[in-house]
Design a protein around this motif. Structure first.
Motif, PDB file in Angstrom:
ATOM      1  N   CYS A 141       0.868  -1.149  -0.119  1.00  0.00           N
ATOM      2  CA  CYS A 141       0.160   0.090  -0.339  1.00  0.00           C
ATOM      3  C   CYS A 141       0.526   1.295  -0.300  1.00  0.00           C
ATOM      4  N   LYS A 144       0.712   5.746  -2.037  1.00  0.00           N
ATOM      5  CA  LYS A 144      -1.149   5.182  -2.050  1.00  0.00           C
ATOM      6  C   LYS A 144      -1.394   7.333  -1.092  1.00  0.00           C
ATOM      7  N   CYS A 150      -5.747   1.519   3.117  1.00  0.00           N
ATOM      8  CA  CYS A 150      -5.936   1.147   2.460  1.00  0.00           C
ATOM      9  C   CYS A 150      -4.976  -0.373   3.454  1.00  0.00           C
ATOM     10  N   VAL A 166     -11.135   4.035   0.911  1.00  0.00           N
ATOM     11  CA  VAL A 166      -9.558   3.359  -0.598  1.00  0.00           C
ATOM     12  C   VAL A 166     -10.184   3.635  -2.210  1.00  0.00           C
ATOM     13  N   ASP A 170      -6.863   2.164  -6.218  1.00  0.00           N
ATOM     14  CA  ASP A 170      -5.576   1.662  -5.641  1.00  0.00           C
ATOM     15  C   ASP A 170      -6.101   0.297  -4.983  1.00  0.00           C
ATOM     16  N   ASP A 173      -4.965  -1.449  -8.155  1.00  0.00           N
ATOM     17  CA  ASP A 173      -3.756  -1.378  -7.950  1.00  0.00           C
ATOM     18  C   ASP A 173      -3.339  -2.755  -7.062  1.00  0.00           C
TER      19      ASP A 173
END
Length: 328
Positions: A141, A144, A150, A166, A170, A173
């Motif tokens: 995480c 970000k 996250c 979140v 993200d 990803d």
């Protein structure tokens, strides 16, 4: 059902085809299992255990099944407790060689399961989102805007619901990173298996004491003998059963039927031991020639290889001799 048995017999007779069929069936079973049965619990305490159980426990079950259906396993174990207990390095080496051959065949299905499961990534995603290691969470995480949130909600990402704070980008990803890691491991596993198989095959063929064409003939003979012994056994058992039933119901003395002795059964049921002195393609071949052939000094017996070796440890290239058809 008859068609299925026909396909299974063909696969049994062709080792490479049989291995391919097992791998394909395992891969198909994993895909069905993953889409129908597997549901990640999205729990911080269960994700890792749940994912690893689905990844490894079916592979373990397939490995055990591989040992169970391998004919060599039962040839090695049947009557082991009542055999000669004397120990020697030749016995240990021979038993170890057989175990390696059995394990190599048994590893096909579990390796296929793990490889296909890693390529799909579902189990790995669920398991790794349940890892409670701060450094790993930060690596996933990190960088970000919602890194802190996250890390807290990481275990919920495979479910895609109940996540607050979140962003969708993200979340995608992180899941893509996990899937990429899983697929990298899957391809590395496949490459290592293929490379190991190639090296072992080359080493076995290089150390072969016989030529390519004789090895091909030997393999055909072993397959034919394995198929025919079943039909001969069934025919002889039927004749013996009919003789006994007729004698019982008609109250007449039984007719004479020759049946192999216990010692004869033990000799042909033992694992094959290669000897360059003889020209025997199986334990049955050795038993028949050593016990029933007429001695004729005017005839020279053919020998595949001239040597003073007494045998004992089989060359890896002859590992197919005791395989026959799968089954207990």
């Amino acid at each position: 059902m008859d068609k299925f048995k026909t396909v299974l017999n063909i696969a049994n007779q062709q080792t490479k085809l049989g291995i391919g069929v097992v791998a394909l069936l395992t891969a198909g079973g994993e895909q069905i299992f993953s889409s129908v049965v597997f549901k990640c619990p999205c729990s911080p305490k269960l994700n890792f255990v749940y994912g690893m159980v689905f990844l490894l426990v079916p592979a373990l079950a397939l490995l055990l099944l591989g040992y169970i259906i391998n004919k060599k396993t039962w040839k090695l174990l049947t009557g082991l407790c009542h055999r000669d207990r004397s120990c020697s390095w030749r016995r240990f080496v021979a038993a170890g060689t057989v175990l390696v051959q059995i394990s190599t065949t048994a590893m096909v299905a579990p390796s296929s399961w793990v490889a296909v499961a890693l390529l799909s990534g579902n189990y790995f995603e669920c398991a790794m989102t349940g890892v409670n290691v701060s450094a790993y969470k930060e690596n996933l995480c990190g960088g970000k805007p919602s890194a802190e949130q996250c890390q807290k909600e990481l275990f919920r990402l495979p479910c895609g619901k109940g996540i607050s704070g979140v962003p969708e980008a993200d979340k995608d990803d992180v899941l893509l990173t996990l899937r990429a890691q899983s697929q990298i491991l899957g391809w590395l596993l496949i490459a290592s298996i293929m490379l190991s198989n190639l090296l072992l095959s080359c080493l076995a063929r290089c150390s072969s004491p016989i030529s390519y064409l004789q090895l091909k003939f030997w393999r055909i003979y072993a397959q034919e003998e394995s198929c025919m012994i079943d039909s001969f056994s069934a025919k002889h058992a039927k004749e013996l059963a009919e003789r006994n039933l007729k004698s019982f119901f008609n109250q007449t003395p039984p007719e004479d039927i020759q049946t192999p002795s216990k010692k004869a059964w033990e000799k042909i049921s033992s694992l094959y031991k290669f000897s360059s002195k003889g020209h025997h393609y199986s334990t049955l071949h050795h038993f028949v020639e050593s016990n029933h052939q007429e001695v004729d000094s005017s005839l020279m017996r053919m020998a595949s290889v001239k040597s003073n070796d007494s045998g004992g440890v089989n060359p890896p290239v002859l590992g197919f001799v005791d395989e026959g058809q799968m089954g207990v």
